[in-house]
Motif scaffolding. Structure first.
Motif, PDB file in Angstrom:
ATOM      1  N   LEU A   1       0.809  -1.217   0.000  1.00 57.53           N
ATOM      2  CA  LEU A   1       0.000   0.000   0.000  1.00 57.53           C
ATOM      3  C   LEU A   1       0.845   1.272   0.000  1.00 57.53           C
ATOM      4  N   ASP A   2       2.126   1.141   0.267  1.00 56.43           N
ATOM      5  CA  ASP A   2       2.999   2.302   0.355  1.00 56.43           C
ATOM      6  C   ASP A   2       2.871   3.158  -0.907  1.00 56.43           C
ATOM      7  N   GLY A   3       2.633   4.439  -0.715  1.00 59.31           N
ATOM      8  CA  GLY A   3       2.507   5.373  -1.828  1.00 59.31           C
ATOM      9  C   GLY A   3       1.083   5.554  -2.342  1.00 59.31           C
ATOM     10  N   LEU A   4       0.160   4.715  -1.905  1.00 58.34           N
ATOM     11  CA  LEU A   4      -1.238   4.859  -2.325  1.00 58.34           C
ATOM     12  C   LEU A   4      -1.942   5.862  -1.415  1.00 58.34           C
ATOM     13  N   PRO A   5      -2.987   6.532  -1.922  1.00 60.70           N
ATOM     14  CA  PRO A   5      -3.663   7.545  -1.108  1.00 60.70           C
ATOM     15  C   PRO A   5      -4.383   6.948   0.101  1.00 60.70           C
TER      16      PRO A   5
ATOM     17  N   VAL B   1     -13.728  14.704  14.618  1.00 61.30           N
ATOM     18  CA  VAL B   1     -12.361  15.207  14.584  1.00 61.30           C
ATOM     19  C   VAL B   1     -11.443  14.172  13.941  1.00 61.30           C
ATOM     20  N   ALA B   2     -10.645  14.611  12.982  1.00 64.18           N
ATOM     21  CA  ALA B   2      -9.679  13.718  12.333  1.00 64.18           C
ATOM     22  C   ALA B   2      -8.585  13.358  13.331  1.00 64.18           C
ATOM     23  N   ILE B   3      -8.297  12.039  13.428  1.00 64.71           N
ATOM     24  CA  ILE B   3      -7.276  11.591  14.386  1.00 64.71           C
ATOM     25  C   ILE B   3      -6.187  10.757  13.720  1.00 64.71           C
ATOM     26  N   GLY B   4      -6.275  10.558  12.410  1.00 59.90           N
ATOM     27  CA  GLY B   4      -5.269   9.761  11.725  1.00 59.90           C
ATOM     28  C   GLY B   4      -5.680   9.475  10.297  1.00 59.90           C
ATOM     29  N   GLU B   5      -4.934   8.576   9.666  1.00 60.02           N
ATOM     30  CA  GLU B   5      -5.197   8.198   8.284  1.00 60.02           C
ATOM     31  C   GLU B   5      -5.115   6.687   8.132  1.00 60.02           C
ATOM     32  N   ALA B   6      -5.772   6.181   7.107  1.00 59.52           N
ATOM     33  CA  ALA B   6      -5.748   4.745   6.835  1.00 59.52           C
ATOM     34  C   ALA B   6      -5.999   4.518   5.355  1.00 59.52           C
ATOM     35  N   TRP B   7      -5.571   3.346   4.896  1.00 63.97           N
ATOM     36  CA  TRP B   7      -5.922   2.907   3.553  1.00 63.97           C
ATOM     37  C   TRP B   7      -7.271   2.208   3.658  1.00 63.97           C
ATOM     38  N   HIS B   8      -8.214   2.610   2.836  1.00 60.95           N
ATOM     39  CA  HIS B   8      -9.547   2.026   2.862  1.00 60.95           C
ATOM     40  C   HIS B   8      -9.595   0.885   1.855  1.00 60.95           C
ATOM     41  N   LEU B   9      -9.756  -0.328   2.365  1.00 64.59           N
ATOM     42  CA  LEU B   9      -9.806  -1.520   1.522  1.00 64.59           C
ATOM     43  C   LEU B   9     -11.114  -2.264   1.784  1.00 64.59           C
TER      44      LEU B   9
ATOM     45  N   LEU C   1     -12.255  -3.070   5.436  1.00 62.62           N
ATOM     46  CA  LEU C   1     -11.138  -2.861   6.355  1.00 62.62           C
ATOM     47  C   LEU C   1     -10.493  -1.494   6.142  1.00 62.62           C
ATOM     48  N   LEU C   2      -9.954  -0.960   7.206  1.00 60.59           N
ATOM     49  CA  LEU C   2      -9.121   0.241   7.174  1.00 60.59           C
ATOM     50  C   LEU C   2      -7.763  -0.178   7.725  1.00 60.59           C
ATOM     51  N   VAL C   3      -6.730  -0.050   6.924  1.00 60.09           N
ATOM     52  CA  VAL C   3      -5.392  -0.457   7.338  1.00 60.09           C
ATOM     53  C   VAL C   3      -4.601   0.791   7.703  1.00 60.09           C
ATOM     54  N   THR C   4      -4.156   0.869   8.958  1.00 64.46           N
ATOM     55  CA  THR C   4      -3.363   1.999   9.422  1.00 64.46           C
ATOM     56  C   THR C   4      -1.894   1.590   9.454  1.00 64.46           C
TER      57      THR C   4
ATOM     58  N   GLU D   1      -7.702  -7.506  -4.987  1.00 68.23           N
ATOM     59  CA  GLU D   1      -8.599  -6.754  -5.862  1.00 68.23           C
ATOM     60  C   GLU D   1      -8.721  -5.293  -5.417  1.00 68.23           C
ATOM     61  N   ARG D   2      -8.830  -5.049  -4.132  1.00 62.27           N
ATOM     62  CA  ARG D   2      -8.958  -3.681  -3.652  1.00 62.27           C
ATOM     63  C   ARG D   2      -7.679  -2.880  -3.811  1.00 62.27           C
ATOM     64  N   ILE D   3      -6.536  -3.511  -3.678  1.00 66.41           N
ATOM     65  CA  ILE D   3      -5.271  -2.809  -3.898  1.00 66.41           C
ATOM     66  C   ILE D   3      -5.127  -2.463  -5.384  1.00 66.41           C
ATOM     67  N   GLU D   4      -5.511  -3.367  -6.263  1.00 65.19           N
ATOM     68  CA  GLU D   4      -5.482  -3.071  -7.702  1.00 65.19           C
ATOM     69  C   GLU D   4      -6.427  -1.922  -8.036  1.00 65.19           C
ATOM     70  N   LEU D   5      -7.593  -1.894  -7.425  1.00 68.55           N
ATOM     71  CA  LEU D   5      -8.522  -0.781  -7.636  1.00 68.55           C
ATOM     72  C   LEU D   5      -7.910   0.531  -7.171  1.00 68.55           C
ATOM     73  N   ALA D   6      -7.240   0.524  -6.014  1.00 70.64           N
ATOM     74  CA  ALA D   6      -6.606   1.735  -5.490  1.00 70.64           C
ATOM     75  C   ALA D   6      -5.484   2.206  -6.406  1.00 70.64           C
ATOM     76  N   ARG D   7      -4.814   1.289  -7.048  1.00 69.82           N
ATOM     77  CA  ARG D   7      -3.755   1.645  -7.990  1.00 69.82           C
ATOM     78  C   ARG D   7      -4.296   2.071  -9.350  1.00 69.82           C
ATOM     79  N   GLY D   8      -5.580   1.811  -9.588  1.00 69.31           N
ATOM     80  CA  GLY D   8      -6.182   2.144 -10.881  1.00 69.31           C
ATOM     81  C   GLY D   8      -5.921   1.105 -11.943  1.00 69.31           C
ATOM     82  N   VAL D   9      -5.556  -0.112 -11.525  1.00 64.76           N
ATOM     83  CA  VAL D   9      -5.249  -1.187 -12.461  1.00 64.76           C
ATOM     84  C   VAL D   9      -6.534  -1.783 -13.023  1.00 64.76           C
ATOM     85  N   LEU D  10      -7.576  -1.897 -12.208  1.00 66.69           N
ATOM     86  CA  LEU D  10      -8.843  -2.489 -12.679  1.00 66.69           C
ATOM     87  C   LEU D  10      -9.741  -1.434 -13.255  1.00 66.69           C
TER      88      LEU D  10
END
Length: 165
Positions: free
Chosen positions: A21-25, A48-56, A59-62, A156-165
């Motif tokens: 996921l490194d480098g993905l929004p 209130v915003a308290i952090g960030e995560a990758w939305h898959l 799941l939310l991966v922090t 599949e969700r990582i490919e979607l985040a990368r714009g591959v699918l």
């Protein structure tokens, strides 16, 4: 059938996922704070915003954990509107709460999420939508559905985040 404890290490598994996921929004994680009084002055509820995560998906991966998704609101500057439905008013109140909490307008924020308990998983149990079955991590991404292999789901969700699918 539940796998024998120790057959899958969820901590290592999600460490590998984070490297993919490194480098993905990322998206914002928030915390809902109810209305209260400060020095006698009413203060409206806020998210209130308290952090960030990758939305898959479910799941939310922090950077240091995994969360089961909860609710999401897209920040909106408060305005006066006429509503024909109470549900529309309630949705806007959550959007306004995100804006009052400092979330930039138009940005989504996840709240009401729950942490995944890696110890419960490693012991062969379940946590949130995850379980270990037949020696493999599996996910139930729908309350009405059964468990599916986590590998394919996340791939599949990582490919979607990368714009591959």
């Amino acid at each position: 059938m539940t796998a024998a404890p120790g057959s899958v290490d969820p901590v290592s598994y999600f460490g590998d996922i984070r490297s993919q996921l490194d480098g993905l929004p990322t998206e914002l994680l928030g915390e809902y704070r109810a209305a209260k009084r400060v020095l006698g002055i009413p203060r409206a509820p806020r998210i209130v915003a308290i952090g960030e995560a990758w939305h898959l998906g479910a799941l939310l991966v922090t950077a240091d954990g995994v969360l089961a998704t909860g609710d999401v609101a897209r920040s909106l500057e408060p305005s006066r509107k006429g509503y024909t439905a109470i549900s529309a008013r309630e949705r806007d109140e959550l959007r306004f709460a995100a804006y009052r909490g400092g979330v930039p307008e138009g940005r989504a924020v996840h709240y009401n999420w729950t942490p995944i308990d890696f110890a419960a998983l490693a012991a062969g149990g379940t946590s949130g939508p995850l379980a270990i079955q037949d020696g493999e991590l599996r996910i139930r991404w729908s309350a009405a559905g059964g468990y599916a292999p986590l590998d394919g789901y996340l791939r599949e969700r990582i490919e979607l985040a990368r714009g591959v699918l």
